[in-house]
Design an enzyme around this catalytic site. Structure first.
Site, PDB file in Angstrom:
ATOM      1  N   ALA A 108     -21.368 -20.087 -10.084  1.00 45.93           N
ATOM      2  CA  ALA A 108     -20.550 -21.290 -10.010  1.00 45.93           C
ATOM      3  C   ALA A 108     -21.386 -22.372  -9.333  1.00 45.93           C
ATOM      4  O   ALA A 108     -22.343 -22.077  -8.607  1.00 45.93           O
ATOM      5  CB  ALA A 108     -19.300 -21.004  -9.204  1.00 45.93           C
ATOM      6  N   GLY A 139     -20.299 -16.401  -9.936  1.00 46.45           N
ATOM      7  CA  GLY A 139     -19.318 -16.705 -10.981  1.00 46.45           C
ATOM      8  C   GLY A 139     -19.795 -16.319 -12.371  1.00 46.45           C
ATOM      9  O   GLY A 139     -18.989 -15.995 -13.256  1.00 46.45           O
ATOM     10  N   GLU A 164     -19.174 -12.776 -12.762  1.00 45.10           N
ATOM     11  CA  GLU A 164     -17.727 -12.621 -13.000  1.00 45.10           C
ATOM     12  C   GLU A 164     -17.375 -12.962 -14.442  1.00 45.10           C
ATOM     13  O   GLU A 164     -16.543 -12.301 -15.069  1.00 45.10           O
ATOM     14  CB  GLU A 164     -16.953 -13.519 -12.026  1.00 45.10           C
ATOM     15  CG  GLU A 164     -17.126 -13.063 -10.586  1.00 45.10           C
ATOM     16  CD  GLU A 164     -16.445 -13.988  -9.601  1.00 45.10           C
ATOM     17  OE1 GLU A 164     -16.984 -15.086  -9.347  1.00 45.10           O
ATOM     18  OE2 GLU A 164     -15.370 -13.626  -9.088  1.00 45.10           O
ATOM     19  N   GLU A 223     -21.744 -14.124  -2.967  1.00 48.02           N
ATOM     20  CA  GLU A 223     -20.768 -14.969  -2.274  1.00 48.02           C
ATOM     21  C   GLU A 223     -20.687 -14.732  -0.767  1.00 48.02           C
ATOM     22  O   GLU A 223     -20.565 -15.688   0.006  1.00 48.02           O
ATOM     23  CB  GLU A 223     -19.373 -14.782  -2.898  1.00 48.02           C
ATOM     24  CG  GLU A 223     -19.205 -15.401  -4.273  1.00 48.02           C
ATOM     25  CD  GLU A 223     -19.618 -14.474  -5.414  1.00 48.02           C
ATOM     26  OE1 GLU A 223     -20.237 -13.416  -5.153  1.00 48.02           O
ATOM     27  OE2 GLU A 223     -19.322 -14.803  -6.574  1.00 48.02           O
TER      28      GLU A 223
HETATM   29  N1  COA Z   1     -25.092 -24.179  -8.257  1.00 53.42           N
HETATM   30  C1  COA Z   1     -25.667 -25.382  -8.327  1.00 53.42           C
HETATM   31  N2  COA Z   1     -26.972 -25.565  -8.580  1.00 53.42           N
HETATM   32  C2  COA Z   1     -27.735 -24.490  -8.732  1.00 53.42           C
HETATM   33  C3  COA Z   1     -27.205 -23.189  -8.667  1.00 53.42           C
HETATM   34  C4  COA Z   1     -25.816 -23.054  -8.420  1.00 53.42           C
HETATM   35  N3  COA Z   1     -25.218 -21.872  -8.359  1.00 53.42           N
HETATM   36  N4  COA Z   1     -28.204 -22.304  -8.846  1.00 53.42           N
HETATM   37  C5  COA Z   1     -29.315 -23.011  -9.053  1.00 53.42           C
HETATM   38  N5  COA Z   1     -29.047 -24.330  -8.980  1.00 53.42           N
HETATM   39  C6  COA Z   1     -29.977 -25.443  -9.128  1.00 53.42           C
HETATM   40  C7  COA Z   1     -30.880 -25.575  -7.906  1.00 53.42           C
HETATM   41  O1  COA Z   1     -30.228 -26.317  -6.879  1.00 53.42           O
HETATM   42  C8  COA Z   1     -32.050 -26.302  -8.499  1.00 53.42           C
HETATM   43  O2  COA Z   1     -31.730 -27.678  -8.641  1.00 53.42           O
HETATM   44  P1  COA Z   1     -32.819 -28.806  -8.241  1.00 53.42           P
HETATM   45  O3  COA Z   1     -33.959 -28.593  -9.197  1.00 53.42           O
HETATM   46  O4  COA Z   1     -32.068 -30.078  -8.457  1.00 53.42           O
HETATM   47  O5  COA Z   1     -33.194 -28.533  -6.819  1.00 53.42           O
HETATM   48  C9  COA Z   1     -32.157 -25.733  -9.916  1.00 53.42           C
HETATM   49  O6  COA Z   1     -30.884 -25.178 -10.192  1.00 53.42           O
HETATM   50  C10 COA Z   1     -33.202 -24.633 -10.022  1.00 53.42           C
HETATM   51  O7  COA Z   1     -32.924 -23.655  -9.035  1.00 53.42           O
HETATM   52  P2  COA Z   1     -33.996 -23.123  -7.975  1.00 53.42           P
HETATM   53  O8  COA Z   1     -33.261 -22.552  -6.822  1.00 53.42           O
HETATM   54  O9  COA Z   1     -35.002 -24.177  -7.696  1.00 53.42           O
HETATM   55  O10 COA Z   1     -34.684 -21.974  -8.841  1.00 53.42           O
HETATM   56  P3  COA Z   1     -35.429 -20.674  -8.316  1.00 53.42           P
HETATM   57  O11 COA Z   1     -36.102 -20.078  -9.496  1.00 53.42           O
HETATM   58  O12 COA Z   1     -36.254 -20.992  -7.120  1.00 53.42           O
HETATM   59  O13 COA Z   1     -34.257 -19.692  -7.827  1.00 53.42           O
HETATM   60  C11 COA Z   1     -32.099 -18.576  -8.006  1.00 53.42           C
HETATM   61  C12 COA Z   1     -33.328 -19.169  -8.748  1.00 53.42           C
HETATM   62  C13 COA Z   1     -31.077 -18.144  -9.031  1.00 53.42           C
HETATM   63  C14 COA Z   1     -32.568 -17.344  -7.178  1.00 53.42           C
HETATM   64  C15 COA Z   1     -31.538 -19.645  -7.039  1.00 53.42           C
HETATM   65  O14 COA Z   1     -31.345 -20.840  -7.765  1.00 53.42           O
HETATM   66  C16 COA Z   1     -30.201 -19.257  -6.440  1.00 53.42           C
HETATM   67  O15 COA Z   1     -30.159 -18.414  -5.550  1.00 53.42           O
HETATM   68  N6  COA Z   1     -29.125 -19.896  -6.914  1.00 53.42           N
HETATM   69  C17 COA Z   1     -27.797 -19.685  -6.373  1.00 53.42           C
HETATM   70  C18 COA Z   1     -27.255 -18.357  -6.771  1.00 53.42           C
HETATM   71  C19 COA Z   1     -25.898 -18.126  -6.159  1.00 53.42           C
HETATM   72  O16 COA Z   1     -25.742 -17.941  -4.972  1.00 53.42           O
HETATM   73  N7  COA Z   1     -24.878 -18.134  -7.010  1.00 53.42           N
HETATM   74  C20 COA Z   1     -23.528 -17.818  -6.617  1.00 53.42           C
HETATM   75  C21 COA Z   1     -22.722 -19.019  -6.443  1.00 53.42           C
HETATM   76  S1  COA Z   1     -21.078 -18.538  -6.031  1.00 53.42           S
END
Ligand code: COA
Length: 258
Positions: free
Chosen positions: A63, A108, A111, A131
């Site tokens: 999400a 999400g 999910e 989460e």
């Molecule tokens: N919501 C909003 N934006 C998100 C996102 C999310 N869940 N997951 C990734 N993004 C965005 C990042 O902020 C980044 O944006 P930016 O380029 O404007 O800074 C872009 O997507 C790329 O993500 P980034 O984190 O730079 O990639 P990465 O390869 O270094 O890492 C993940 C990948 C998936 C490990 C990391 O993005 C992450 O942990 N995301 C969140 C996962 C999460 O907790 N999801 C559950 C939400 S309830």
């Protein structure tokens, strides 16, 4: 549509979560687009759906965290209820829905994949319910469906630790049905969807309904639902012709959905 793409290949519909710059993070406008699309798909013509993510890196990274970060408790409740209603709509959609997970599938997104009938994934897939590390619970059914998919003890471990895990582990615990080289994932998903679409649509829908409703009931009630659905297939054009063909040592393949 701004955040998703939709195409049809024969009798198979493919929904692609398409917000690559944010790793396809599931924002509310994207959920609303999916919701509206599900209302519009002609499920008499389309017999199976696939959901996947755009690009090679993510099904979806969860999400949209930015959207949730400043919500009030009242807003967040509404947000969770809406997400839950969409996940339930996917779960109870009349035709099967396959999640073709092609990379990160977190929070999400995990999910959403759990609300699909089953999941297949690429060898670079990463799953998790992060989460608890963000100060929340899963809010779109993860606390319930993960346990139904992998058992409650493993589901609790996944949620409490908030750790990510890879495709091989997802396969081992039964979260996904199979793992594929990334470049082969969509071909396999399509083959599977075509195979499903080649069977009697009324029967496939009835299998889905009996399984989906029955899993939350006691076995006696669930088997009654099965009997109702079983008997609703009997007398259909497809049932009569498929069985007649079998008795004539032939195979009926041209299911008419009636
Ligand atoms: N919501 C909003 N934006 C998100 C996102 C999310 N869940 N997951 C990734 N993004 C965005 C990042 O902020 C980044 O944006 P930016 O380029 O404007 O800074 C872009 O997507 C790329 O993500 P980034 O984190 O730079 O990639 P990465 O390869 O270094 O890492 C993940 C990948 C998936 C490990 C990391 O993005 C992450 O942990 N995301 C969140 C996962 C999460 O907790 N999801 C559950 C939400 S309830």
């Amino acid at each position: 549509m701004e955040f998703i793409r939709y195409e049809e290949k024969g009798r198979v519909g493919i929904i692609t979560l398409s917000r690559e710059e944010s790793l396809n993070a599931l924002c509310t406008p994207m959920l609303r687009e999916i919701d509206k699309l599900l209302d519009e798909i002609d499920t008499d013509e389309i017999r199976c759906l696939i959901i996947t993510g755009a690009g090679k890196k993510a099904f979806a990274a969860g999400a949209d965290i930015e959207e949730m970060s400043d919500m009030s408790p009242v807003e967040s409740r509404k947000y969770s209820l809406y997400g839950n209603s969409l996940m339930r709509k996917i779960e109870t959609y009349p035709i099967p829905v396959i999640a073709a997970v092609n990379g990160y599938c977190l929070g999400g997104a995990c999910e959403m994949s759990l609300s699909c009938d089953f999941r297949i994934c690429s060898d670079n897939a990463v799953f998790g319910q992060p989460e608890a590390g963000l100060g929340i619970t899963p809010g779109w059914g993860g606390t319930q469906r993960m346990a139904r998919a992998v058992g409650i003890a493993m589901a609790k471990q996944i949620m409490y630790t908030a750790r990510n895990f890879k495709a091989d582990e997802a396969l081992r615990i039964g979260l996904v049905n199979s793992v594929h080289p990334q470049e082969e994932l969509m071909d396999y998903a399509l083959k599977l969807a075509e195979k499903i679409s080649s069977n009697a649509p009324i029967a496939v829908r009835a299998c889905k309904e009996a399984s989906t409703r029955g899993i939350s009931m006691d076995l006696d009630q669930a088997c009654k639902i099965e009997s109702d659905l079983f008997s609703s297939c009997i007398g259909t054009y497809d049932q009569r012709n498929a069985m007649k063909a079998f008795m004539n040592k032939e195979k009926y393949t041209d299911f008419q959905n009636r």
